[in-house]
Each structure stands twice: as structure tokens, then as C-alpha cells.
Design an enzyme around this catalytic site. Sequence first.
Site, mmCIF file in Angstrom:
data_model
loop_
_atom_site.group_PDB
_atom_site.id
_atom_site.type_symbol
_atom_site.label_atom_id
_atom_site.label_comp_id
_atom_site.label_asym_id
_atom_site.label_seq_id
_atom_site.Cartn_x
_atom_site.Cartn_y
_atom_site.Cartn_z
ATOM 1 C CB CYS A 1 4.564 16.139 17.432
ATOM 2 S SG CYS A 1 5.646 17.388 18.148
ATOM 3 C CB CYS B 1 18.164 6.839 18.626
ATOM 4 S SG CYS B 1 16.729 7.895 18.825
ATOM 5 C CB CYS C 1 5.414 12.069 17.521
ATOM 6 S SG CYS C 1 6.642 11.319 18.609
ATOM 7 C CD GLU D 1 10.323 1.827 22.970
ATOM 8 O OE1 GLU D 1 9.501 0.927 23.180
ATOM 9 O OE2 GLU D 1 10.372 2.447 21.904
ATOM 10 C CG HIS E 1 8.099 17.850 11.298
ATOM 11 N ND1 HIS E 1 9.025 17.018 10.730
ATOM 12 C CD2 HIS E 1 8.235 17.699 12.637
ATOM 13 C CE1 HIS E 1 9.690 16.378 11.683
ATOM 14 N NE2 HIS E 1 9.235 16.780 12.846
ATOM 15 C CB CYS F 1 6.840 13.652 24.746
ATOM 16 S SG CYS F 1 7.602 15.087 23.948
ATOM 17 N N GLY G 1 10.825 12.158 24.248
ATOM 18 C CA GLY G 1 10.948 13.376 25.032
ATOM 19 C C GLY G 1 11.524 14.553 24.273
ATOM 20 C CB CYS H 1 11.865 8.681 13.128
ATOM 21 S SG CYS H 1 13.540 8.929 12.756
HETATM 22 N N1 SAH Z 1 11.308 16.172 20.779
HETATM 23 C C1 SAH Z 1 12.436 16.100 19.895
HETATM 24 C C2 SAH Z 1 13.084 14.732 19.798
HETATM 25 C C3 SAH Z 1 12.187 13.520 19.620
HETATM 26 S S1 SAH Z 1 11.450 13.260 18.041
HETATM 27 C C4 SAH Z 1 12.036 16.600 18.521
HETATM 28 O O1 SAH Z 1 10.869 16.895 18.312
HETATM 29 O O2 SAH Z 1 12.906 16.755 17.666
HETATM 30 C C5 SAH Z 1 12.732 12.795 16.931
HETATM 31 C C6 SAH Z 1 12.343 12.974 15.452
HETATM 32 O O3 SAH Z 1 11.427 11.956 15.002
HETATM 33 C C7 SAH Z 1 11.648 14.283 15.185
HETATM 34 O O4 SAH Z 1 12.112 14.886 14.026
HETATM 35 C C8 SAH Z 1 10.223 13.835 15.032
HETATM 36 O O5 SAH Z 1 9.482 14.805 14.393
HETATM 37 C C9 SAH Z 1 10.400 12.570 14.250
HETATM 38 N N2 SAH Z 1 9.190 11.743 14.230
HETATM 39 C C10 SAH Z 1 8.280 11.632 15.211
HETATM 40 N N3 SAH Z 1 7.304 10.771 14.856
HETATM 41 C C11 SAH Z 1 7.609 10.320 13.625
HETATM 42 C C12 SAH Z 1 6.998 9.359 12.757
HETATM 43 N N4 SAH Z 1 5.906 8.713 13.098
HETATM 44 N N5 SAH Z 1 7.592 9.149 11.565
HETATM 45 C C13 SAH Z 1 8.747 9.777 11.246
HETATM 46 N N6 SAH Z 1 9.375 10.659 12.036
HETATM 47 C C14 SAH Z 1 8.808 10.935 13.218
#
Ligand code: SAH
Length: 390
Positions: free
Chosen positions: A133, A122, A136, A109, A240, A129, A184, A358
Site C-alpha cells: 500500500c 496493536c 504504508c 512491532e 481509503h 507485508c 502484515g 498507524c
Molecule cells: N493489512 C491490514 C492491517 C495493517 S494496516 C490492513 O491493511 O488493514 C493498519 C491500518 O493502518 C490500515 O488502515 C492502514 O491503511 C493504515 N495505515 C497504513 N499506513 C498509514 C499511514 N502512514 N498513516 C495512517 N494510516 C496508515
Amino acid sequence: MSIDSHSTAFASPAARADGRTNLIGLSRPELAALLEELGEAPFRAGQLWRWLYRRGASDFTAMTDLGKTLRAKLAERCVVDRPGIASEQLSRDGTRKWLLAMVDGQKVESVHIPETERGTLCISSQVGCTLTCRFCHTGTQPLVRNLGPAEIAGQLMLARDVLKDWYREGDERAVTNVVLMGMGEPLYNYDNVARAVKVITDGDGLAISRRRVTLSTAGVVPQIRRCGEELGVSLAISLHAVTDELRDRLVPLNKRYPIRALLAACREYPGLNNARRITFEYVMLDGVNDSPADARELVRLLRGIPAKVNLIPFNPWPGSAFACSSPAAIDRFADILMNAGYASPIRTPRGQDILAACGQLRSESRRRPRHERRAELHGPEPAIAGAVSA
Ligand code: SAH
């Protein structure tokens, strides 16, 4: 398998089945070498480059200053590939999300977020991935493979196609900024990301300045310096949490590269100063990481690093185990940061109605049951897993 081995374990897609070369993603010297192979003077590479990346041409017959024979040779041996659009969704707030299909059928996406003074795209760096996390959505999907340079830069080219955003004198641009914050972990696909960034930032082509390209990482410490030295892009760190105990749980990569090591790498990131700061992303999780004590500890940890903080209200997705912090908790947290000198750090969620915010990006890598696929063919429902159940 160790975490680091993920960076090499998944290859980019193989050469095209028809044996032709996709010109997108080649470096300038590679393009010149290819032209030489076709019996042309290498300086033609500059002309071709501008057609590809300034004008967005994908049809060789349109490249009128190249000479008929060369155009015919190019058409025989080469292609200008873009990802295909599997589906598109437009949010009430103007945010647009594309599910893109790569040549091998894998999907990722990209999201376009228009704002008053700028437009941000974006983009994704991997299909799925490895990082898992906990908050995510992409983390619930296994890594399928790395994207190649053409597939990464191609997301910007596709956006320019759809948004009619190719070079025109004096016009405002729909995409002024690019963030590697989609699906990713870009630093686990460093080589392909680096090649794509070079294409995206080339001043004679797509011309997004390095400062306006932000690479977001969960903290692959050994690659951070290199990223600054070789690519010069802006850096965002998905922090985080302020203790290793909590960050180990939220961002399992922390077990390998704990906060101390991560912040040490940030301190040494090349080119930092007050005008050029690292963005620390901090997702606000109700009752998990959002206390005033957490905020104060964050201020303490960031001391000495030219930093901005971006508080991201947690965006829920179907089945997620967290809730977003209350507005009061977010304000309290932001106040503490503000008093320590970090301005307006709360990120407005965009595209929530289409699950484009995000961490909500997730394409479907498993094969879906026949009835779902049939519904997709005949019904109005978009082909995006999260959106279907939203
Ligand atoms: N792997 C990279 C890029 C992808 S995530 C990274 O970890 O930075 C991009 C951003 O979105 C990161 O800051 C991630 O922590 C945040 N993110 C992921 N899931 C989220 C969610 N459900 N709500 C808000 N932010 C989120």
C-alpha cells in the site's frame, strides 16, 4: 507468484532447535493430548491453561498445584516462550512501542495505546507485508514470513508482562482491546491468526472478548466471511478510496478484489447490526482522496452496511510520497459523514514522536551496516528503522 499464494508460501518458524515444544499457541485439545502423551490425565490441561493464560506463568516450578513429577516432565519437554524485547520506546502521550525479536531473530512491532476507559494493543501478524500500500511504511518492507500463533498471542502476553497486567481480581486492565492492525495482512495468514485469536479470546485465559478483538484487512475478500463465522471478531476494512481507479493505486490488492466485491463481502459479514458495525478506515491524503465529492461517494457506497468510519490523518514517515490532508479538509470530510449519520470519525494520532502511529510500523529486515549496529549497541538510539531517522 499470485497474490493468494503468499498465504502459503511463507511458513511459520520451524520447531525449536532444542526439540522442546512451546506450549503457547497450542489449542486446548492439543494441550490435553500432550499431557496424555506425558502420562497425565487430560483434565490437567485446564489447570495448565490457567497458569499459562490467566496467571501468565512461564516457569513450570511456579505451577504448584501440578505435582512435582509433572512439572519436571514439562520442564524437560516443553517451554513457555514469549517474544523477546529488542527495544522499547515510550511516547509523551503514554503510547508504548516494542520492537520484538522472535526466536529466529526476525522482528516485528506491537504498540500499546492507553486511553481513559480502555487500553488497546496493536499487534502484528506478519514480518513485513506483501501488499505494498503506497502510504504504508510496512509496505516498503518485503514479506519475510508469517508469524505463528505463539508469536501473535505472545505479543499480548509480553504486553501483560511488561504492563503488569495479569489477572488480578477487580483491577482495571491495561489491555482491554486488541487490534490486528500492526505489520502484515492478517487474512493472508489466516490459519495462524485464527489459532491465536482462539487463544486470546478464551474466557478462561487471556479473556479478551471477541468483540474487543478487531481484525483489520485491506480486503482479502475470500477470507472475510470465514473470519466472521469462525472467529466472530470485529472487522475493520482499510478502504481509503471510493473509486477503483484510485484504490488500485493506493491499495494494489484492489486490482484483485475491487470495491464492489469488497463491499458485497462486508454486507454479508455475519453478526452485523447497529450495535455491531464494520469500521471503515480511511487515511486522509492531501489532494488525493479528501474532497467533499469523495466523502459524498463514501456515504453512497456504505449505504445499507452497518458501518463506522474512521478517518486516519496520514502519518508521514521518512521518504513517504504523501502529505496529510489539512485540518480544514478533514473537518469538511467529517462533516459530510456526520450529516449522513456517522459520528466522531477522526482518529487522534498516538505515539507520533516514536513513529508508533498507524502505518509507521516497520522493523528492519535488511542487515544494517556495521557502524549502525555498533552505534545501537553503545549508543542511546533505539533499534527501530523509522525512529533512527526521525
Ligand atoms: N493489512 C491490514 C492491517 C495493517 S494496516 C490492513 O491493511 O488493514 C493498519 C491500518 O493502518 C490500515 O488502515 C492502514 O491503511 C493504515 N495505515 C497504513 N499506513 C498509514 C499511514 N502512514 N498513516 C495512517 N494510516 C496508515
